[in-house]
Design an enzyme around this catalytic site. Structure first.
Site, PDB file in Angstrom:
ATOM      1  N   SER A  35      21.135 -20.783  -4.405  1.00  0.00           N
ATOM      2  CA  SER A  35      21.468 -19.422  -3.971  1.00  0.00           C
ATOM      3  C   SER A  35      21.326 -18.440  -5.112  1.00  0.00           C
ATOM      4  O   SER A  35      21.880 -18.660  -6.192  1.00  0.00           O
ATOM      5  CB  SER A  35      22.909 -19.355  -3.472  1.00  0.00           C
ATOM      6  OG  SER A  35      22.981 -19.785  -2.168  1.00  0.00           O
TER       7      SER A  35
ATOM      8  N   ASP B 149      21.552 -10.070   1.115  1.00  0.00           N
ATOM      9  CA  ASP B 149      22.404 -11.018   0.385  1.00  0.00           C
ATOM     10  C   ASP B 149      22.141 -10.960  -1.129  1.00  0.00           C
ATOM     11  O   ASP B 149      21.570 -11.874  -1.710  1.00  0.00           O
ATOM     12  CB  ASP B 149      22.175 -12.428   0.933  1.00  0.00           C
ATOM     13  CG  ASP B 149      23.324 -13.369   0.577  1.00  0.00           C
ATOM     14  OD1 ASP B 149      24.096 -13.038  -0.337  1.00  0.00           O
ATOM     15  OD2 ASP B 149      23.429 -14.440   1.209  1.00  0.00           O
TER      16      ASP B 149
ATOM     17  N   HIS C   1      26.674 -13.643  -1.596  1.00  0.00           N
ATOM     18  CA  HIS C   1      27.660 -14.696  -1.345  1.00  0.00           C
ATOM     19  C   HIS C   1      28.005 -15.469  -2.620  1.00  0.00           C
ATOM     20  O   HIS C   1      29.010 -16.169  -2.650  1.00  0.00           O
ATOM     21  CB  HIS C   1      27.252 -15.608  -0.179  1.00  0.00           C
ATOM     22  CG  HIS C   1      26.149 -16.578  -0.445  1.00  0.00           C
ATOM     23  ND1 HIS C   1      24.826 -16.316  -0.136  1.00  0.00           N
ATOM     24  CD2 HIS C   1      26.164 -17.825  -0.956  1.00  0.00           C
ATOM     25  CE1 HIS C   1      24.094 -17.364  -0.455  1.00  0.00           C
ATOM     26  NE2 HIS C   1      24.878 -18.300  -0.949  1.00  0.00           N
TER      27      HIS C   1
HETATM   28  N1  ARG Z   1      24.174 -20.399   4.094  1.00  0.00           N
HETATM   29  C1  ARG Z   1      24.212 -19.706   2.848  1.00  0.00           C
HETATM   30  C2  ARG Z   1      24.157 -20.686   1.715  1.00  0.00           C
HETATM   31  O1  ARG Z   1      24.627 -21.779   1.776  1.00  0.00           O
HETATM   32  C3  ARG Z   1      25.462 -18.919   2.617  1.00  0.00           C
HETATM   33  C4  ARG Z   1      25.599 -17.745   3.446  1.00  0.00           C
HETATM   34  C5  ARG Z   1      26.955 -17.103   3.289  1.00  0.00           C
HETATM   35  N2  ARG Z   1      27.217 -16.386   4.489  1.00  0.00           N
HETATM   36  C6  ARG Z   1      28.144 -16.754   5.408  1.00  0.00           C
HETATM   37  N3  ARG Z   1      28.110 -16.154   6.576  1.00  0.00           N
HETATM   38  N4  ARG Z   1      29.053 -17.661   5.194  1.00  0.00           N
HETATM   39  O2  ARG Z   1      23.727 -20.351   0.668  1.00  0.00           O
END
Ligand code: ARG
Length: 722
Positions: A652, A223, A88
């Protein structure tokens, strides 16, 4: 967790007295000062020295961790500058290379040689060179200066300190404040701008589970994505050139495929963006009661309108998917944060802590009034908080409006250079604007947001253009009036449709040209400072100034109150270390979650043809053949795991590192039961969700066939028993 650029609320978090029970491990520690935590880290299983974590004399782990584009973290995993980060985090870069004909977002991509790697304009990574406490210098420079001039002076002095420090070098620098202005650090870093995409799994793997599984455990997402840093012939930063070479780093992380067990040491090293752990109970109440539900409602409008268009054809989906994912990510974030703030009774917890604080502060003239002053400041601001949210998350969320406002701001400065700069900036962003422009959705969103503001915000706070619209052509139904208004703007403004906007910008418009444009006339009403002045008096700016001053004092008091104890500062996009353990948890009575999920669980969630739970054919084939290569364990393949580390957006892609300094996973998310974590860390529930390196390597190697990448890595396997 990718960093969001939206306003996140703030709090009261204290006390870092280490508990002996292994629970979630609170604290985002400053690498240079990690020595203070070292004994505890050792106790929990860390085997290296503080010098191995942060050193300016020899290569240390900090040299293998980069700020990825300023919104994520990445780690160097080979001597040729290879970077691992989250899928992401690479999403925008991947989507920008995707077309219906060559759809690398859906199908995946693996460069089999350097020449196939794809440069990503605008992307950069920063390596930290060193940091230094400059609090005394800053304080000396503002001594005797009046309160209202301090902020500007601090900014100026900070910039001067940074530019002096990098003079004659190719480094960059900045000063950041900590503990709400009670401490200042200088950061010197090296910025590389030739970053190339090396590979990514299909998004059915990289984003498996989509928004349904987002922010939740148990999780089954691959991811990750892979990039590379390029440098000039001298191994120093250089702009993109075909002649550039893969960067030779000072340090890279070995990659463990040994596996993990409950209680193993784990550490996350990265760039957490922003936390609000010292937010008061008043701030929590405003967030849960008003601001966050409004953000969710306004994002919902955008998401629904876009989704309808994205489902119509592939090209539109590819164009909008990156922005859509970002909006959706923080849409669900605010839902979860609000739910957990309430469930965990954070408001009550903060109230209790404030009562306790007040009794400590009683009789200390500097601090005795703090809580009362917070109460008064929030009371004055509260009637306007919703309106402000509608400006930022509503009106300015439409791309062309934001662009027109930027032009209007420049015009307001009455400075030709500023005007030219604003025009150049707009011209440069045209390709991006064109890509994410969608006439049907954008108009629908525009109308719905105007109507929501009209319905939700008290009439005496409505901007004047509402009244004018009403006088001109009100038809009993605000939405139909706004639709007519939108049609009028779309037909007559040169700032909305990309073809018209391009031609307009190419004509190098004068201020007069702009002032004749109906889209511009609309935007002028929305210049935030003017809008606030007209509609809210000085309520907002007074509040911002007052809150900043109270926060600074509050933190000063807390530092004093906690003297002798370790206390970490809120996240501020600077490098931090959080350490703890791989750790399971119980989400509610009677249920315990495992520390890992496996590929069997991926298959259990598989829904052929589904937008979120589909899988590539070669994945199914490899699964059926149980072809896990060297990465399987006990007849299956571990996919994700959880640790009790303390992370937030910006972390992330951060490396999750074991006691020996080896990479065991990439942090990519937080869990639902602790979504209140940015405001209050919950020791029982808070977990970091990570993708296991064995799954990453399996996707690259067995599914992607990219042996070239595997060959670059320093793999650490089990030492066979003698
Ligand atoms: N919740 C994750 C974060 O903030 C991002 C995941 C991205 N995936 C999604 N389905 N939008 O790092």
């Amino acid at each position: 967790m990718k960093k969001s650029n939206v306003f996140v609320a703030f709090f009261l978090g204290l006390a870092l007295i280490f508990s002996t029970v292994v629970k979630a491990d609170e604290g985002m520690w400053i690498p240079m000062l990690i020595g203070k935590n070292y004994e505890q880290m050792k106790k929990q299983g860390f085997k290296l020295t503080p010098e191995d974590l942060y050193s300016i004399n020899k290569a240390s782990l900090k040299d293998a961790v980069v700020s990825f584009g300023g919104f994520c973290t990445g780690e160097i995993v080979s001597k040729n500058g290879l970077i691992f980060t989250n899928h992401h985090c690479g999403y925008d870069a991947i989507a920008s290379y995707s077309t219906p004909q060559n759809n690398i977002l859906d199908n995946g991509f693996w460069a089999k040689s350097y020449s196939e790697e794809k440069p990503v304009p605008g992307l950069f990574v920063n390596f930290l060179v060193r940091m230094e406490d400059v609090t005394e210098k800053i304080n000396a420079a503002v001594k005797g200066i009046s309160e209202d001039q301090k902020a500007a002076r601090i900014d100026e002095v900070g910039k001067q300190i940074a530019s002096d420090a990098v003079k004659g070098t190719k480094y960059d620098g900045f000063v950041r404040d900590f503990y709400k202005g009670n401490q200042y650090f200088l950061y010197i870093f090296q910025k590389f701008t030739d970053i190339r995409l090396v590979g990514n799994p299909p998004q059915s793997i990289g984003k498996f589970g989509g928004d349904t599984d987002n922010w939740e455990w148990p999780r089954h997402t691959g991811d990750f994505s892979v990039f590379r840093v390029y440098a000039g012939q001298d191994n120093k930063p250089a702009g993109y050139s075909q002649a550039n070479k893969p960067y030779t780093p000072k340090k890279f992380l070995p990659v463990s495929v040994k596996g993990l067990k409950n209680g193993d040491f784990s550490m996350v090293y990265g760039f957490p963006g922003r936390t609000d752990r010292f937010l008061t109970s008043y701030g929590v109440k405003l967030a849960t009661g008003k601001v966050s539900p409004a953000i969710v409602k306004l994002r919902d409008i955008r998401l629904k309108a876009w989704k309808e268009e994205m489902d119509k054809d592939v090209a539109t989906r590819l164009n909008l998917s990156s922005t859509y994912a970002n909006i959706a990510n923080y849409w669900k974030y605010y839902i979860g944060q609000t739910e957990q703030l309430k469930r965990l009774k954070i408001y009550e917890q903060k109230q209790k802590a404030e009562t306790e604080f007040s009794s400590w502060a009683a009789g200390k003239p500097e601090y005795a009034q703090l809580t009362d002053e917070y109460r008064a400041a929030y009371a004055a601001y509260e009637p306007f908080a919703l309106e402000r949210t509608y400006i930022n998350e509503g009106f300015l969320a439409t791309a062309w409006v934001k662009q027109a406002v930027a032009l209007a701001l420049a015009v307001q400065k009455a400075d030709t250079a500023a005007f030219k700069a604003a025009k150049d900036k707009l011209a440069a962003s045209l390709p991006e604007y064109e890509e994410s422009y969608n006439a049907i959705a954008d108009k629908k969103i525009f109308v719905k947001i105007l109507a929501s503001f009209y319905n939700d915000i008290p009439k005496n706070q409505h901007p004047k253009f509402y009244t004018i619209l009403a006088q001109d052509n009100w038809q009993g139904n605000p939405e139909s009036t706004f639709r007519k208004f939108a049609d009028h703007l779309w037909d007559n403004s040169k700032l909305i449709r990309p073809d018209k906007l391009k031609a307009f910008m190419a004509s190098d418009p004068s201020v007069k040209d702009l002032e004749n444009d109906p889209g511009y006339q609309y935007a002028v009403n929305l210049i935030p400072a003017d809008f606030i002045k007209i509609n809210m008096g000085s309520a907002v700016t007074d509040f911002d100034n007052k809150k900043a001053a109270l926060d600074k004092l509050y933190l000063k008091a807390l530092l004093e109150k906690n003297k002798g104890k370790l206390m970490y500062p809120d996240a501020n996009s600077t490098m931090r270390i959080t350490y703890g353990n791989v750790q399971n948890y119980s989400p509610k009575d009677g249920i315990t979650y495992n520390i890992v999920t496996t590929i069997d669980g991926v298959m259990q969630k598989y829904v052929p043809g589904d937008a979120e739970f589909d899988l590539p054919k070669n994945f199914i084939d490899a699964y059926n053949a149980r072809n896990f290569g060297q990465y399987g364990q006990n007849g299956t393949l571990v996919v994700n795991f959880i640790s009790n580390n303390d992370i937030t957006g910006g972390n992330s892609g951060s490396p999750v590192i074991n006691g020996k300094g080896e990479l065991i996973g990439l942090a990519f998310d937080g869990n639902w039961e602790a979504m209140s974590g940015d405001i209050a860390f919950d020791k029982q529930y808070k977990r970091t969700i990570c993708v296991d390196t064995r799954y990453v390597l399996w996707c690259i190697d067995v599914l992607g066939g990219a042996k070239n990448i595997i060959a670059e890595l320093d793999l650490r396997k089990d030492v066979p028993a003698k």
